[in-house]
Design a protein around this motif. Structure first.
Motif, PDB file in Angstrom:
ATOM      1  N   GLN A  45     -45.277  14.352  24.725  1.00  0.00           N
ATOM      2  CA  GLN A  45     -46.450  14.918  25.397  1.00  0.00           C
ATOM      3  C   GLN A  45     -46.402  16.447  25.408  1.00  0.00           C
ATOM      4  O   GLN A  45     -46.984  17.077  26.282  1.00  0.00           O
ATOM      5  CB  GLN A  45     -46.519  14.398  26.832  1.00  0.00           C
ATOM      6  N   ALA A  57     -50.590  15.358  22.879  1.00  0.00           N
ATOM      7  CA  ALA A  57     -50.503  14.940  24.284  1.00  0.00           C
ATOM      8  C   ALA A  57     -51.766  14.200  24.703  1.00  0.00           C
ATOM      9  O   ALA A  57     -52.865  14.470  24.213  1.00  0.00           O
ATOM     10  CB  ALA A  57     -50.270  16.151  25.179  1.00  0.00           C
ATOM     11  N   CYS A  68     -52.898  19.539  27.507  1.00  0.00           N
ATOM     12  CA  CYS A  68     -52.714  19.422  26.064  1.00  0.00           C
ATOM     13  C   CYS A  68     -52.677  20.826  25.480  1.00  0.00           C
ATOM     14  O   CYS A  68     -53.528  21.669  25.791  1.00  0.00           O
ATOM     15  CB  CYS A  68     -53.850  18.617  25.437  1.00  0.00           C
TER      16      CYS A  68
END
Length: 394
Positions: free
Chosen positions: A41, A46, A322
């Motif tokens: 992640q 992610a 992300c």
């Protein structure tokens, strides 16, 4: 000196695994080096869901999305997991606004040029059909039925399993690369776990691109976004949204552009994911990222939901981040190219860098594999092949 591998893929995220999978199908002896663990992640892989969409303001990007569809169909045949939930793509908002995603009017022209079906919408129609509310009358929109929510975790897991089963592919995680040495027509790649000799290199480490290509004495000018995302519980269990994006002018530090997903079985099914498509402040380096989203970005998202969406709570219950690297080249998301000519054996070094590419995953893997093995691809990459102009000596 004998080579250990035909191709070494640096980066084991979605695009790296897709590249390896296509290399393996062509019987190329391949090593994938991932600096973290697989299915991590910590990069642009992610999160669980991504959007597949065809609307773009440029015809070549629309064409790329169309070309990607059969590769998604092929990958779907390799797994029982549903990789896409086809709910359509809704773009709406101020038709004069240009954003990192594009522009509504230009997207309509590109779709028309390539005969892609879509429906134009007024603000009232958007509210009536898609559960939004209180939209300015001047807002317009388009709906394209082939858009989908991608089960990105299942996509990565499927690619990883295919690579694990392929006798031509070796996978190594926790193997950051810290030295690349050209030796004649070959390359020696040194990681924390060993040294390997290869003829060709495919570089696809997502936002960590510069940490790899700096080893070959060049870099890409990029900005890094640690993007926030949140899940909002449905107060109306029956409500459903398409994948969507709203184009609006920023208001101070509020970028005021948001995007969202439907509820899906694989990702908090009683919740809707909504996220800001902006960051208040970019980060300097990928290692500055955090797994904790910016609270003010989430507050702006909650305000948007309260004012303009129906059937949802306005406080997030689950959050994520992300990391993405975005090119500083105007209007260019993706860079797909060989290394610059001053790099020894530069035609044996291919890379994908910057931009949102999850929607192209299996197709981009095919492109990267063909570039690595053949030095060319049947797909026209000239719009993305900008290294000679924009790569800089490190």
């Amino acid at each position: 000196m004998n080579k250990d591998y035909d191709v070494i893929v640096i980066g084991g995220g979605a695009i790296g695994l897709a590249t390896a999978q296509h290399l393996g199908k062509r019987k190329a002896k391949t090593l994938v080096l991932e600096q973290f663990t697989f299915v991590n992640q910590l990069g642009s892989s992610a999160g669980v869901s991504r959007q597949f969409r065809i609307p773009y303001p440029d015809e070549y990007m629309v064409q790329m999305a169309l070309d990607a569809e059969p590769y998604w169909d092929e990958l779907q045949k390799q797994t029982d997991a549903t990789l896409m939930d086809k709910v359509g793509t809704l773009w709406f908002g101020d038709p004069e606004v240009h954003s990192t995603e594009g522009n509504i009017k230009e997207a309509e022209e590109a779709l028309k040029a390539l005969n892609v079906p879509y429906t134009s919408l007024t603000a009232k129609e958007i509210e009536e059909k898609y559960h939004f509310k209180n939209l300015p009358e001047t807002y317009t929109g388009l709906f394209q039925p082939d858009g989908a929510s991608i089960n990105f975790k299942a996509t990565i897991e499927t690619l990883l399993e295919l690579c694990q089963k392929d006798e031509n592919i070796t996978l190594e995680d926790n193997s950051p690369v810290f030295k690349i040495t050209p030796i004649g027509d070959l390359f020696e790649i040194t990681t924390t776990n060993g040294t390997y000799i290869t003829e060709k290199i495919a570089i696809v480490p997502g936002p960590y691109i510069n940490s790899v290509i700096n080893l070959l004495d060049f870099k890409i000018e990029a900005t890094y976004w640690n993007m926030s995302s949140a899940y909002f519980k449905k107060t109306d269990p029956s409500i459903q949204y398409p994948t969507w994006f709203v184009f609006q002018n920023s208001i101070g530090e509020n970028g005021n552009q948001f995007y969202g997903f439907p509820s899906v079985d694989w990702d908090h099914p009683e919740y809707i994911r909504v996220a800001p498509d902006f960051v208040i402040e970019a980060i300097e380096e990928p290692n500055d990222r955090t797994l904790i989203p910016n609270s003010q970005e989430l507050a702006y998202t909650s305000e948007w939901i309260k004012e303009h969406m129906t059937g949802l709570s306005t406080e997030p219950e689950y959050t994520s981040t992300c990391l993405i690297a975005l090119s500083k080249i105007p209007n260019k998301e993706l860079l797909i190219d060989f290394a610059p000519s001053y790099v020894p054996n530069y035609k044996n070094v291919v890379l994908y860098a910057t931009g949102w590419a999850a929607k192209f995953t299996p197709f981009l893997g095919k492109i990267m594999a063909d570039l690595a093995l053949d030095g060319h691809t049947d797909f026209d990459i000239s719009p993305f092949q900008l290294g000679g102009k924009f790569f800089k000596r490190f």
